[in-house]
Design a protein around this motif. Structure first.
Motif, PDB file in Angstrom:
ATOM      1  N   PHE A  47       7.244 -14.691 -40.823  1.00 18.73           N
ATOM      2  CA  PHE A  47       8.338 -14.902 -39.871  1.00 18.73           C
ATOM      3  C   PHE A  47       8.784 -16.363 -39.776  1.00 18.73           C
ATOM      4  N   ASP A  48       8.179 -17.244 -40.589  1.00 16.83           N
ATOM      5  CA  ASP A  48       8.563 -18.664 -40.564  1.00 16.83           C
ATOM      6  C   ASP A  48      10.014 -18.871 -40.986  1.00 16.83           C
ATOM      7  N   ASP A  49      10.538 -17.973 -41.816  1.00 18.92           N
ATOM      8  CA  ASP A  49      11.944 -18.082 -42.240  1.00 18.92           C
ATOM      9  C   ASP A  49      12.730 -16.843 -41.816  1.00 18.92           C
ATOM     10  N   ALA A  50      12.346 -16.282 -40.692  1.00 20.61           N
ATOM     11  CA  ALA A  50      12.991 -15.058 -40.207  1.00 20.61           C
ATOM     12  C   ALA A  50      13.856 -15.341 -38.983  1.00 20.61           C
ATOM     13  N   GLU A  51      14.896 -14.525 -38.850  1.00 22.86           N
ATOM     14  CA  GLU A  51      15.753 -14.557 -37.668  1.00 22.86           C
ATOM     15  C   GLU A  51      15.767 -13.153 -37.085  1.00 22.86           C
ATOM     16  N   ILE A  52      15.526 -13.064 -35.784  1.00 26.57           N
ATOM     17  CA  ILE A  52      15.568 -11.780 -35.088  1.00 26.57           C
ATOM     18  C   ILE A  52      16.704 -11.808 -34.086  1.00 26.57           C
ATOM     19  N   VAL A  53      17.598 -10.825 -34.180  1.00 23.85           N
ATOM     20  CA  VAL A  53      18.670 -10.647 -33.202  1.00 23.85           C
ATOM     21  C   VAL A  53      18.395  -9.306 -32.524  1.00 23.85           C
ATOM     22  N   PHE A  54      18.249  -9.347 -31.201  1.00 24.73           N
ATOM     23  CA  PHE A  54      17.758  -8.175 -30.465  1.00 24.73           C
ATOM     24  C   PHE A  54      18.651  -7.844 -29.278  1.00 24.73           C
ATOM     25  N   VAL A  55      18.975  -6.556 -29.156  1.00 30.97           N
ATOM     26  CA  VAL A  55      19.705  -6.037 -27.999  1.00 30.97           C
ATOM     27  C   VAL A  55      18.676  -5.247 -27.186  1.00 30.97           C
ATOM     28  N   PRO A  56      18.123  -5.852 -26.117  1.00 31.20           N
ATOM     29  CA  PRO A  56      16.996  -5.220 -25.434  1.00 31.20           C
ATOM     30  C   PRO A  56      17.321  -3.993 -24.607  1.00 31.20           C
ATOM     31  N   GLY A  57      18.540  -3.803 -24.206  1.00 27.13           N
ATOM     32  CA  GLY A  57      18.854  -2.676 -23.334  1.00 27.13           C
ATOM     33  C   GLY A  57      18.645  -3.067 -21.886  1.00 27.13           C
ATOM     34  N   PRO A  58      18.942  -2.162 -20.949  1.00 18.38           N
ATOM     35  CA  PRO A  58      18.922  -2.505 -19.533  1.00 18.38           C
ATOM     36  C   PRO A  58      17.541  -2.846 -18.974  1.00 18.38           C
ATOM     37  N   ASP A  59      16.472  -2.306 -19.580  1.00 15.69           N
ATOM     38  CA  ASP A  59      15.141  -2.562 -19.033  1.00 15.69           C
ATOM     39  C   ASP A  59      14.534  -3.875 -19.517  1.00 15.69           C
ATOM     40  N   GLY A  60      15.105  -4.476 -20.555  1.00 15.74           N
ATOM     41  CA  GLY A  60      14.615  -5.763 -21.063  1.00 15.74           C
ATOM     42  C   GLY A  60      13.244  -5.698 -21.709  1.00 15.74           C
ATOM     43  N   LYS A  61      12.780  -4.497 -22.049  1.00 15.12           N
ATOM     44  CA  LYS A  61      11.459  -4.360 -22.660  1.00 15.12           C
ATOM     45  C   LYS A  61      11.430  -4.940 -24.072  1.00 15.12           C
ATOM     46  N   HIS A  62      10.252  -5.315 -24.493  1.00 18.75           N
ATOM     47  CA  HIS A  62       9.928  -5.700 -25.871  1.00 18.75           C
ATOM     48  C   HIS A  62      10.359  -7.118 -26.254  1.00 18.75           C
ATOM     49  N   VAL A  63      11.018  -7.857 -25.374  1.00 17.65           N
ATOM     50  CA  VAL A  63      11.447  -9.216 -25.719  1.00 17.65           C
ATOM     51  C   VAL A  63      10.236 -10.091 -26.003  1.00 17.65           C
ATOM     52  N   SER A  64       9.234 -10.062 -25.124  1.00 16.52           N
ATOM     53  CA  SER A  64       8.064 -10.932 -25.302  1.00 16.52           C
ATOM     54  C   SER A  64       7.294 -10.575 -26.575  1.00 16.52           C
ATOM     55  N   ALA A  65       7.258  -9.280 -26.923  1.00 17.51           N
ATOM     56  CA  ALA A  65       6.556  -8.874 -28.153  1.00 17.51           C
ATOM     57  C   ALA A  65       7.214  -9.494 -29.384  1.00 17.51           C
ATOM     58  N   LEU A  66       8.538  -9.566 -29.389  1.00 15.34           N
ATOM     59  CA  LEU A  66       9.244 -10.172 -30.526  1.00 15.34           C
ATOM     60  C   LEU A  66       9.097 -11.691 -30.520  1.00 15.34           C
ATOM     61  N   GLU A  67       9.108 -12.285 -29.349  1.00 18.25           N
ATOM     62  CA  GLU A  67       8.948 -13.748 -29.267  1.00 18.25           C
ATOM     63  C   GLU A  67       7.579 -14.191 -29.762  1.00 18.25           C
ATOM     64  N   THR A  68       6.543 -13.356 -29.556  1.00 16.95           N
ATOM     65  CA  THR A  68       5.199 -13.729 -30.006  1.00 16.95           C
ATOM     66  C   THR A  68       5.083 -13.745 -31.533  1.00 16.95           C
ATOM     67  N   LEU A  69       6.045 -13.148 -32.232  1.00 15.23           N
ATOM     68  CA  LEU A  69       6.033 -13.196 -33.699  1.00 15.23           C
ATOM     69  C   LEU A  69       6.420 -14.587 -34.205  1.00 15.23           C
ATOM     70  N   ARG A  70       6.955 -15.408 -33.329  1.00 17.00           N
ATOM     71  CA  ARG A  70       7.363 -16.787 -33.615  1.00 17.00           C
ATOM     72  C   ARG A  70       8.320 -16.890 -34.813  1.00 17.00           C
ATOM     73  N   PRO A  71       9.436 -16.145 -34.736  1.00 16.68           N
ATOM     74  CA  PRO A  71      10.411 -16.265 -35.834  1.00 16.68           C
ATOM     75  C   PRO A  71      11.081 -17.638 -35.792  1.00 16.68           C
ATOM     76  N   ALA A  72      11.646 -18.043 -36.896  1.00 15.74           N
ATOM     77  CA  ALA A  72      12.367 -19.320 -36.943  1.00 15.74           C
ATOM     78  C   ALA A  72      13.501 -19.328 -35.917  1.00 15.74           C
ATOM     79  N   GLN A  73      14.160 -18.182 -35.726  1.00 10.40           N
ATOM     80  CA  GLN A  73      15.229 -18.055 -34.739  1.00 10.40           C
ATOM     81  C   GLN A  73      15.101 -16.711 -34.031  1.00 10.40           C
ATOM     82  N   PHE A  74      15.336 -16.723 -32.718  1.00  9.23           N
ATOM     83  CA  PHE A  74      15.319 -15.501 -31.936  1.00  9.23           C
ATOM     84  C   PHE A  74      16.509 -15.527 -30.984  1.00  9.23           C
ATOM     85  N   HIS A  75      17.311 -14.468 -31.029  1.00 13.51           N
ATOM     86  CA  HIS A  75      18.497 -14.390 -30.164  1.00 13.51           C
ATOM     87  C   HIS A  75      18.538 -13.030 -29.497  1.00 13.51           C
ATOM     88  N   GLN A  76      18.931 -13.031 -28.228  1.00 13.53           N
ATOM     89  CA  GLN A  76      19.166 -11.784 -27.502  1.00 13.53           C
ATOM     90  C   GLN A  76      20.659 -11.615 -27.313  1.00 13.53           C
TER      91      GLN A  76
END
Length: 198
Positions: A47-76
């Motif tokens: 994930f050092d050269d990965a970018e994650i773009v995430f649409v969490p939905g109304p409950d906002g679940k799973h954001v922290s799980a993706l952030e812990t992967l430590r991608p180079a870029q993370f956007h919601q």
């Protein structure tokens, strides 16, 4: 599961880490779980050269799980429509070696794939995994309007109000299932509406 005879139905796999120079993940809701599951099988530093773009939905679940992967870029993003400019820009400036991973609902996967194909990304550079809701994106064949998150059979067109049979025929060009008027002969005939795509 759709009948195997419907050849227009997309076939989804399971995300797996691929060699590449840049890894772009587009996911919504439960699609985050597909990324997390893949991360458990990925080599160190993937994930050092990965970018994650995430649409969490109304409950906002799973954001922290993706952030812990430590991608180079993370956007919601609050919706797929809101992430479109970023996605188009990223794909327009992509170099050889980009790997695209799409996970979550059929609506997100279909629309993201449509944008990627328009940008000239080869379909063999994309992986898809369906997770979460079976809700469908439906196009009314009569008014051409798109209705998002259809869960019932039949369903009402959000644009013209016709009661539509949601067919299993899927248009890759539109990233939508086709809906056709179910009571064209007699509008007073209203079949029971059932939850079909939870």
């Amino acid at each position: 599961m759709a009948a195997k005879s419907i050849i227009s139905r997309p076939v989804y796999g399971t995300l797996s880490p691929q060699p590449g120079k840049h890894h772009l993940f587009i996911a919504d809701a439960e699609g985050a779980l597909a990324i997390s599951d893949m991360a458990a099988r990925a080599p160190a530093g993937f994930f050092d050269d990965a970018e994650i773009v995430f649409v969490p939905g109304p409950d906002g679940k799973h954001v922290s799980a993706l952030e812990t992967l430590r991608p180079a870029q993370f956007h919601q993003a609050p919706s797929f429509a809101s992430l479109l400019p970023r996605l188009r820009h990223t794909l327009a400036n992509a170099h050889m070696g980009l790997r695209l991973y799409l996970a979550g609902t059929e609506g997100l996967i279909g629309q993201a794939m449509q944008v990627a194909l328009e940008a000239g990304i080869d379909h063999t550079s994309m992986q898809t995994e369906h997770r979460g809701s079976l809700a469908r994106r439906m196009q009314c064949v009569h008014c051409k309007g798109i209705t998002e998150n259809v869960t019932t059979q039949p369903a009402t067109c959000a644009h013209c109000g016709l009661l539509l049979l949601v067919r299993d025929h899927y248009s890759r060009r539109l990233a939508a299932f086709q809906g056709v008027c179910i009571n064209a002969e007699d509008r007073s005939e209203i079949p029971p509406i059932e939850e079909a795509f939870p």
